[in-house]
Design a protein around this motif. Structure first.
Motif, mmCIF file in Angstrom:
data_model
loop_
_atom_site.group_PDB
_atom_site.id
_atom_site.type_symbol
_atom_site.label_atom_id
_atom_site.label_comp_id
_atom_site.label_asym_id
_atom_site.label_seq_id
_atom_site.Cartn_x
_atom_site.Cartn_y
_atom_site.Cartn_z
ATOM 1 N N TYR A 212 96.131 15.743 -66.325
ATOM 2 C CA TYR A 212 96.908 16.973 -66.169
ATOM 3 C C TYR A 212 96.269 18.121 -66.952
ATOM 4 C CZ TYR A 212 100.838 14.629 -63.831
ATOM 5 O OH TYR A 212 101.627 13.954 -62.933
ATOM 6 N N THR A 216 94.890 21.452 -65.227
ATOM 7 C CA THR A 216 95.381 22.772 -65.635
ATOM 8 C C THR A 216 94.234 23.716 -65.936
ATOM 9 O OG1 THR A 216 97.455 21.882 -66.528
ATOM 10 C CG2 THR A 216 96.712 24.005 -67.391
ATOM 11 N N PHE A 254 103.055 20.092 -63.373
ATOM 12 C CA PHE A 254 101.880 20.832 -62.918
ATOM 13 C C PHE A 254 102.171 22.330 -62.892
ATOM 14 C CE2 PHE A 254 99.789 22.671 -59.081
ATOM 15 C CZ PHE A 254 98.486 22.663 -59.544
#
Length: 272
Positions: A212, A216, A254
């Motif tokens: 993640y 990002t 997200f």
């Protein structure tokens, strides 16, 4: 007695004067030799390298080195260059790509998952199998499943491994072969206008925090070059064929971590 004492002192002074003069001459000669040796020793030229992003030249010791490339700053390391490659990724070019249609810039970001062999993504070998697959180098004899897919010609722009490593296979300016038969909000052939990322994993397990974080960073860097991106899963654009990234991909997480407006995730934030 005094006469002999004066004679002795005079002889001593003469001795030390001659010795000092000889030492000074020796030191002068040594200094001359040292200068001559320095003059004869060639000075190595300073090695210059070129920033992959902005093409400026700088001394090699001052450069940031990543994947055998050089960058003048962390900013440029994390910037997409004019050719559509980001410095903070391992570059492993795939032959499975071609040019986008004329005057088409990507405005869709598609999230996939992949594991080779299926379900065995916890093995470090899985990442290399994926790289080999996208480069048409997969050993069909290494696993029974590989024999089924070895002749397929597919790719993605990016792969994020379980450890959060970012690998780039295709320039964002070019078309990767990741979406297949697909449709986004009435627009067919999503490969033409999309950027694809594969998350190493399957539909039955949560993704790692490191993935993640890497996702990002990737999205935030992409938005500097492509501010109009919208976001979807492979299952959103090919619902009859695909299920990835799957129910364990956390769309709310997200959206929160990337700061993307929910309007740019038209299929919603519910995991699916």
């Amino acid at each position: 007695m005094l006469k002999w004492l004066l004679l002795f002192v005079g002889a001593g002074l003469l001795y030390f004067w001659l010795k000092g003069k000889k030492q000074a001459k020796f030191n002068q000669k040594q200094s001359a030799n040292t200068k001559a040796n320095k003059a004869q020793t060639p000075t190595e030229p300073e090695v210059m390298v070129q920033c992959q992003c902005c093409k400026v030249h700088l001394p090699k010791p001052d450069a940031i080195v990543y994947d055998n490339r050089f960058y003048c700053s962390k900013e440029h390391l994390n910037t997409f260059d004019q050719q559509g490659w980001i410095g903070a990724a391992d570059w492993r070019m795939s032959p499975n790509q071609d040019a986008r249609p004329e005057n088409i810039n990507p405005d869709l970001f598609v999230i996939h998952h992949i594991s080779l062999p299926p379900g065995e993504f916890r093995s470090r070998k899985s990442s290399q199998h994926i790289i080999d697959f996208f480069q048409n180098r997969l050993d069909a004899s290494a696993h029974p499943y590989f024999a089924e897919i070895a002749d397929q010609k597919v790719s993605s722009h990016f792969l994020i491994t379980r450890a959060g490593e970012l690998i780039q296979f295709v320039s964002t300016r070019d078309r990767a072969w990741h979406a297949g038969a697909s449709s986004f909000m009435g627009r067919e052939r999503c490969n033409d206008f999309s950027i694809g990322v594969e998350l190493e994993g399957d539909g039955d397990s949560p993704f790692e925090e490191a993935q993640y974080r890497a996702l990002t960073r990737l999205v935030q860097n992409l938005q500097q070059s492509y501010p109009n991106l919208q976001f979807a899963g492979h299952s959103d654009i090919a619902p009859e064929r695909k299920t990835d990234p799957g129910k364990y991909f956390d769309w709310e997480k997200f959206q929160k971590e990337t700061g993307i407006s929910p309007e740019k995730i038209p299929y919603g934030l519910i995991s699916r």
